[in-house]
Design a protein around this motif. Structure first.
Motif, PDB file in Angstrom:
ATOM      1  N   LYS A   1       0.840  -1.198   0.000  1.00 23.00           N
ATOM      2  CA  LYS A   1       0.000   0.000   0.000  1.00 23.00           C
ATOM      3  C   LYS A   1       0.875   1.247   0.000  1.00 23.00           C
ATOM      4  CE  LYS A   1      -4.392  -1.516   1.759  1.00 23.00           C
ATOM      5  NZ  LYS A   1      -5.074  -2.014   2.923  1.00 23.00           N
ATOM      6  N   ARG A   2       1.871   1.229   0.880  1.00 21.42           N
ATOM      7  CA  ARG A   2       2.752   2.405   0.977  1.00 21.42           C
ATOM      8  C   ARG A   2       3.544   2.614  -0.313  1.00 21.42           C
ATOM      9  NH1 ARG A   2       6.281   1.487   6.021  1.00 21.42           N
ATOM     10  NH2 ARG A   2       7.181   3.489   5.454  1.00 21.42           N
ATOM     11  N   ALA A   3       3.761   1.499  -1.052  1.00 21.88           N
ATOM     12  CA  ALA A   3       4.535   1.616  -2.293  1.00 21.88           C
ATOM     13  C   ALA A   3       3.635   1.869  -3.497  1.00 21.88           C
ATOM     14  CB  ALA A   3       5.341   0.341  -2.498  1.00 21.88           C
ATOM     15  N   ASN A   4       2.370   2.216  -3.254  1.00 16.53           N
ATOM     16  CA  ASN A   4       1.404   2.436  -4.340  1.00 16.53           C
ATOM     17  C   ASN A   4       1.249   1.200  -5.227  1.00 16.53           C
ATOM     18  OD1 ASN A   4       0.533   4.946  -3.763  1.00 16.53           O
ATOM     19  ND2 ASN A   4       1.962   6.028  -5.130  1.00 16.53           N
ATOM     20  N   ALA A   5       1.493   0.034  -4.665  1.00 20.02           N
ATOM     21  CA  ALA A   5       1.432  -1.176  -5.480  1.00 20.02           C
ATOM     22  C   ALA A   5       0.139  -1.939  -5.248  1.00 20.02           C
ATOM     23  CB  ALA A   5       2.623  -2.071  -5.159  1.00 20.02           C
ATOM     24  N   ASP A   6      -0.454  -1.753  -4.068  1.00 21.61           N
ATOM     25  CA  ASP A   6      -1.658  -2.516  -3.709  1.00 21.61           C
ATOM     26  C   ASP A   6      -2.762  -2.299  -4.744  1.00 21.61           C
ATOM     27  OD1 ASP A   6      -3.207  -4.031  -1.550  1.00 21.61           O
ATOM     28  OD2 ASP A   6      -4.444  -2.249  -1.887  1.00 21.61           O
ATOM     29  N   SER A   7      -2.871  -1.048  -5.238  1.00 24.42           N
ATOM     30  CA  SER A   7      -3.987  -0.746  -6.141  1.00 24.42           C
ATOM     31  C   SER A   7      -3.898  -1.572  -7.429  1.00 24.42           C
ATOM     32  CB  SER A   7      -4.012   0.744  -6.458  1.00 24.42           C
ATOM     33  OG  SER A   7      -2.730   1.145  -6.853  1.00 24.42           O
ATOM     34  N   PHE A   8      -2.711  -1.741  -7.982  1.00 28.70           N
ATOM     35  CA  PHE A   8      -2.673  -2.545  -9.213  1.00 28.70           C
ATOM     36  C   PHE A   8      -2.664  -4.041  -8.917  1.00 28.70           C
ATOM     37  CE2 PHE A   8       2.028  -2.432  -8.798  1.00 28.70           C
ATOM     38  CZ  PHE A   8       2.350  -3.722  -9.182  1.00 28.70           C
ATOM     39  N   ILE A   9      -2.099  -4.414  -7.760  1.00 30.59           N
ATOM     40  CA  ILE A   9      -2.051  -5.853  -7.436  1.00 30.59           C
ATOM     41  C   ILE A   9      -3.472  -6.384  -7.275  1.00 30.59           C
ATOM     42  CG2 ILE A   9      -1.299  -7.584  -5.735  1.00 30.59           C
ATOM     43  CD1 ILE A   9       1.067  -5.698  -5.087  1.00 30.59           C
ATOM     44  N   THR A  10      -4.321  -5.580  -6.607  1.00 32.09           N
ATOM     45  CA  THR A  10      -5.686  -6.077  -6.339  1.00 32.09           C
ATOM     46  C   THR A  10      -6.562  -6.087  -7.597  1.00 32.09           C
ATOM     47  OG1 THR A  10      -6.110  -3.868  -5.478  1.00 32.09           O
ATOM     48  CG2 THR A  10      -5.851  -5.625  -3.858  1.00 32.09           C
ATOM     49  N   THR A  11      -6.077  -5.477  -8.692  1.00 30.20           N
ATOM     50  CA  THR A  11      -6.878  -5.582  -9.934  1.00 30.20           C
ATOM     51  C   THR A  11      -6.672  -6.942 -10.593  1.00 30.20           C
ATOM     52  OG1 THR A  11      -5.116  -4.658 -11.274  1.00 30.20           O
ATOM     53  CG2 THR A  11      -6.749  -3.094 -10.448  1.00 30.20           C
ATOM     54  N   PHE A  12      -5.608  -7.653 -10.236  1.00 30.54           N
ATOM     55  CA  PHE A  12      -5.417  -9.000 -10.798  1.00 30.54           C
ATOM     56  C   PHE A  12      -6.398  -9.948 -10.117  1.00 30.54           C
ATOM     57  CE2 PHE A  12      -0.816  -7.550 -11.189  1.00 30.54           C
ATOM     58  CZ  PHE A  12      -0.929  -7.265 -12.542  1.00 30.54           C
ATOM     59  N   PRO A  13      -6.977 -10.875 -10.893  1.00 31.23           N
ATOM     60  CA  PRO A  13      -7.953 -11.794 -10.280  1.00 31.23           C
ATOM     61  C   PRO A  13      -7.367 -12.547  -9.089  1.00 31.23           C
ATOM     62  CG  PRO A  13      -7.844 -12.126 -12.660  1.00 31.23           C
ATOM     63  CD  PRO A  13      -6.815 -11.108 -12.326  1.00 31.23           C
ATOM     64  N   GLU A  14      -6.073 -12.883  -9.184  1.00 33.91           N
ATOM     65  CA  GLU A  14      -5.504 -13.649  -8.076  1.00 33.91           C
ATOM     66  C   GLU A  14      -4.775 -12.778  -7.054  1.00 33.91           C
ATOM     67  OE1 GLU A  14      -3.580 -16.480 -10.526  1.00 33.91           O
ATOM     68  OE2 GLU A  14      -5.510 -17.456 -10.774  1.00 33.91           O
ATOM     69  N   GLY A  15      -4.860 -11.470  -7.227  1.00 36.93           N
ATOM     70  CA  GLY A  15      -4.291 -10.540  -6.256  1.00 36.93           C
ATOM     71  C   GLY A  15      -2.833 -10.827  -5.945  1.00 36.93           C
ATOM     72  N   TYR A  16      -2.557 -10.963  -4.653  1.00 33.94           N
ATOM     73  CA  TYR A  16      -1.173 -11.163  -4.228  1.00 33.94           C
ATOM     74  C   TYR A  16      -0.636 -12.543  -4.626  1.00 33.94           C
ATOM     75  CZ  TYR A  16      -1.057  -6.793  -1.708  1.00 33.94           C
ATOM     76  OH  TYR A  16      -1.055  -5.458  -1.413  1.00 33.94           O
ATOM     77  N   ASP A  17      -1.542 -13.433  -5.026  1.00 33.66           N
ATOM     78  CA  ASP A  17      -1.084 -14.765  -5.426  1.00 33.66           C
ATOM     79  C   ASP A  17      -0.817 -14.855  -6.922  1.00 33.66           C
ATOM     80  OD1 ASP A  17      -1.091 -15.910  -2.886  1.00 33.66           O
ATOM     81  OD2 ASP A  17      -3.289 -16.010  -2.941  1.00 33.66           O
ATOM     82  N   THR A  18      -0.866 -13.699  -7.606  1.00 36.29           N
ATOM     83  CA  THR A  18      -0.568 -13.700  -9.042  1.00 36.29           C
ATOM     84  C   THR A  18       0.888 -14.081  -9.244  1.00 36.29           C
ATOM     85  OG1 THR A  18      -2.090 -11.870  -9.211  1.00 36.29           O
ATOM     86  CG2 THR A  18      -0.655 -12.240 -11.111  1.00 36.29           C
ATOM     87  N   VAL A  19       1.091 -15.028 -10.169  1.00 32.14           N
ATOM     88  CA  VAL A  19       2.467 -15.469 -10.424  1.00 32.14           C
ATOM     89  C   VAL A  19       3.121 -14.513 -11.417  1.00 32.14           C
ATOM     90  CG1 VAL A  19       3.880 -17.331 -11.380  1.00 32.14           C
ATOM     91  CG2 VAL A  19       1.934 -17.860  -9.906  1.00 32.14           C
ATOM     92  N   VAL A  20       4.313 -14.054 -11.063  1.00 33.45           N
ATOM     93  CA  VAL A  20       5.054 -13.162 -11.965  1.00 33.45           C
ATOM     94  C   VAL A  20       6.357 -13.855 -12.368  1.00 33.45           C
ATOM     95  CG1 VAL A  20       4.120 -10.981 -11.146  1.00 33.45           C
ATOM     96  CG2 VAL A  20       6.046 -11.997  -9.949  1.00 33.45           C
ATOM     97  N   GLY A  21       7.211 -13.147 -13.075  1.00 31.01           N
ATOM     98  CA  GLY A  21       8.470 -13.754 -13.509  1.00 31.01           C
ATOM     99  C   GLY A  21       8.300 -14.312 -14.906  1.00 31.01           C
TER     100      GLY A  21
END
Ligand SMILES: Nc1ncnc2c1ncn2[C@@H]1O[C@H](COP(=O)(O)OP(=O)(O)OP(=O)(O)O)[C@@H](O)[C@H]1O
Length: 607
Positions: A478-498
């Protein structure tokens, strides 16, 4: 089983062989010390191996005995004359061999796999704790192959080759002795012929291997074409060079085919040669043996026994060169692995529980007349006497043309390298008074190119502080302004990246890196500003996040855009490893001849 690297299989890369000399054996012995914890099992496996080889040696004798007993005769040696007794003995021995073989195979593999896992673990641990300079001179692919190909070769030797060579030697010596006991004359003839054929076969075999190695090299070359084109597929398409690449690949792959076909021709010839010679020898032995039988010098069962021993011995002779070559390759491999194991690693605590801070750093950072050149390029002085201070909580920006040494300063702060003269001080104490773990745990870097690991966003943020709980991770995001885009992914914080996951934009990756750094909560922060510009909205979000991150800690900003550092407490202007000027934005602008004023004028005009 050995993976048949000699069998002409062109897909497996062949490792270079090394001379078996004193040094090579020393290296191999160092790796063999990994067997020490399993020495009792190893001794038992060895005993079983000897037993199973000896019982294997008994069969020709027993079969010959059965044939002679059937004719009412008694073979030479200790066998009883009763057919049924010999039959029963054969089964008993067969049972012993089956029993012993199971344990010797499984034990050897158990020992080797455990020892190998230990070697792999130590090599990997050593590798990741080696100083950065080690990596400067080596390619990742090469290091990777040490952990995979070289260790697999050692695995082959540990699991099979040693045992196999011992087994072959027992059979060789035992078989030849048994042949000599049965018929000295026949044995002598065989011993005269075999040494003539064996070198021919070895020479021929080497020649074939040479051709298959050429095919392998050619194949590797064509694979490079595939790799290059796929990596640069956008370029291939943009230049409409598909036909050119296809032609290049086709030419290379045809060469592979023709080499492989040439190899196959010689393999065919080799097969004919072996068939002719091997069977020729056997036919010859039977022929001459039959004469001896007709002269009553030999019994039929004994001749059978002799032929079986002859087959056993020649098979053994054929197997020896391959095992020897395996050991040669393992010597080469162990040299490369031991080289890593013998390197001096950094003093980093590798245990997960040992990774805690023992000395706190408040955030005062001092460079005192730091002179530095990269160990790999001693002729180029990168930093030529840098001195500056950053007090706890200050923002210090470093600006300067490309190649002036900005990233090098960051590398020194992180203790990736150490200055040849001068000192770095944390809270007025020399860096060497702290453990590496203490410094690196309290310095964080947000690099230009953010590397995300294959895994979830949650795991990637938690990389900043392993074991963080979900609340902390989300708070940091949240503090890094990242929460807003992460929560738009269907899997949120569990979205696999890389590599195999969702592709994030440059700005998003940076915000993940900022969240990671926030979680780490370092006293000193290094920001390596991204050179590629983000769109203004993304830039604003990143900038905001950075401001949040820089609060209450010392920040060293490697700046590419001067607009972002106006507020810095101190700006250091670097050129060719020398500090030309330093001060805050307004002070530096006053210097009409100064580089900073010149650069800001330039950016202003361009911007
Ligand atoms: N690992 C390395 N080994 C040898 N020389 C290096 C290494 N890294 C950088 N250099 C050299 O050190 C000098 C300073 O490089 P550095 O990356 O610190 O410059 P920089 O100011 O950060 O440049 P940029 O703004 O382009 O990132 C350059 O001449 C570079 O070629």
């Amino acid at each position: 089983m050995a993976r048949g690297r000699n069998s002409g299989n062109i897909s497996a890369p062949e490792l270079p062989k090394a001379k078996i000399n004193k040094e090579g054996i020393k290296n191999l012995r160092k790796l063999l010390t990994y067997i020490k914890p399993y020495r009792f099992k190893f001794a038992a496996a060895l005993l079983f191996l000897i037993l199973s080889s000896l019982t294997g040696l008994a069969f020709p004798k027993l079969l010959g005995g059965i044939i002679d007993a059937a004719k009412g005769e008694v073979s030479k040696g200790i066998l009883p004359s009763n057919l049924n007794t010999i039959g029963l003995i054969s089964f008993a021995i067969l049972f012993v061999q089956a029993f012993v073989s199971f344990f010797r195979v499984t034990w050897f593999v158990q020992i080797a796999e455990n020892a190998l896992a230990d070697i792999r673990r130590d090599t990997y641990f050593k590798l990741i704790t080696l100083p950065m300079n080690f990596f400067a001179n080596r390619r990742v692919g090469e290091l990777n192959s040490r952990i995979s190909a070289d260790l697999s070769q050692i695995q082959d030797v540990l699991t099979t080759s040693f045992a196999e060579i011992l087994r072959l030697l027992i059979i060789l010596v035992g078989g030849i002795s048994m042949m000599a006991i049965v018929s000295g004359k026949l044995a002598l003839i065989l011993l005269i012929i075999l040494p003539v054929i064996a070198p021919c076969a070895i020479f021929f075999g080497r020649f074939i291997r040479k051709i298959s190695r050429q095919a392998q090299d050619q194949l590797a070359e064509s694979n490079t074409i595939v790799e290059e084109t796929l990596q640069g597929i956008a370029n291939v398409k943009a230049f409409v060079n598909e036909a050119f690449e296809a032609g290049r690949y086709n030419k290379s792959i045809r060469k592979v085919a023709s080499l492989a076909i040439k190899g196959a021709k010689f393999r065919g010839l080799f097969a004919s040669f072996i068939v002719f010679c091997l069977f020729g020898v056997i036919v010859g032995v039977i022929w001459y043996g039959a004469h001896l039988v007709s002269l009553k010098e030999l019994k039929v069962g004994e001749l059978t026994e002799f032929v079986l021993y002859a087959i056993l011995v020649s098979g053994t002779l054929a197997g020896l060169p391959e095992q020897y070559a395996n050991i040669q390759r393992a010597v080469g491999s162990s040299e490369r692995v031991v080289e890593i194991l013998n390197e001096q690693g950094e003093t980093i605590n590798i245990g997960e529980t040992e990774n805690y801070i023992t000395q706190n750093i408040k955030g005062n950072l001092t460079f005192r007349d730091v002179k530095f050149h990269y160990p790999s390029r001693p002729e180029i002085d990168v930093l030529k006497g840098i001195s500056f201070e950053a007090s706890a909580g200050q923002k210090v920006a470093i600006v300067g043309p490309s190649g002036s040494g900005k990233s090098t300063m960051a590398a020194l702060i992180l203790q990736f390298y150490h200055p040849q003269s001068g000192q770095l001080l944390f809270d007025d104490k020399p860096a060497c008074d702290y453990s590496l773990t203490d410094i690196r745990n309290q310095v964080a870097i947000v690099p230009q190119d953010v590397m995300l690991f294959g895994g979830t966003i949650r795991e990637n943020i938690a990389y900043g502080k392993l074991g963080s709980n979900d609340d902390d991770i989300i708070q940091a995001a949240k503090r890094a302004n990242a929460d807003s885009f992460i929560t738009t992914f269907p899997e949120g914080y569990d979205t696999v990246v890389g590599e195999r996951g969702v592709k994030l934009s440059g700005g998003q990756r940076q915000r993940i890196a900022i969240a990671r750094a926030l979680l780490k909560n370092p006293s000193i922060l290094i920001l390596d500003e991204a050179t590629s510009s983000l769109d203004s909205e993304s830039e604003r979000l990143v900038q905001e996040a950075l401001e949040e991150l820089m609060k209450n800690r010392t920040s060293i900003i490697i700046a590419h855009r001067l607009s972002t550092i106006r507020e810095a407490d101190k700006i250091i202007v670097l050129e060719k490893g020398v500090i030309l000027e330093s001060g805050n934005h307004n002070e530096l602008l006053k210097n009409e001849q100064g580089l900073y004023r010149y650069l800001s004028g330039l950016q202003f005009e361009l911007g």
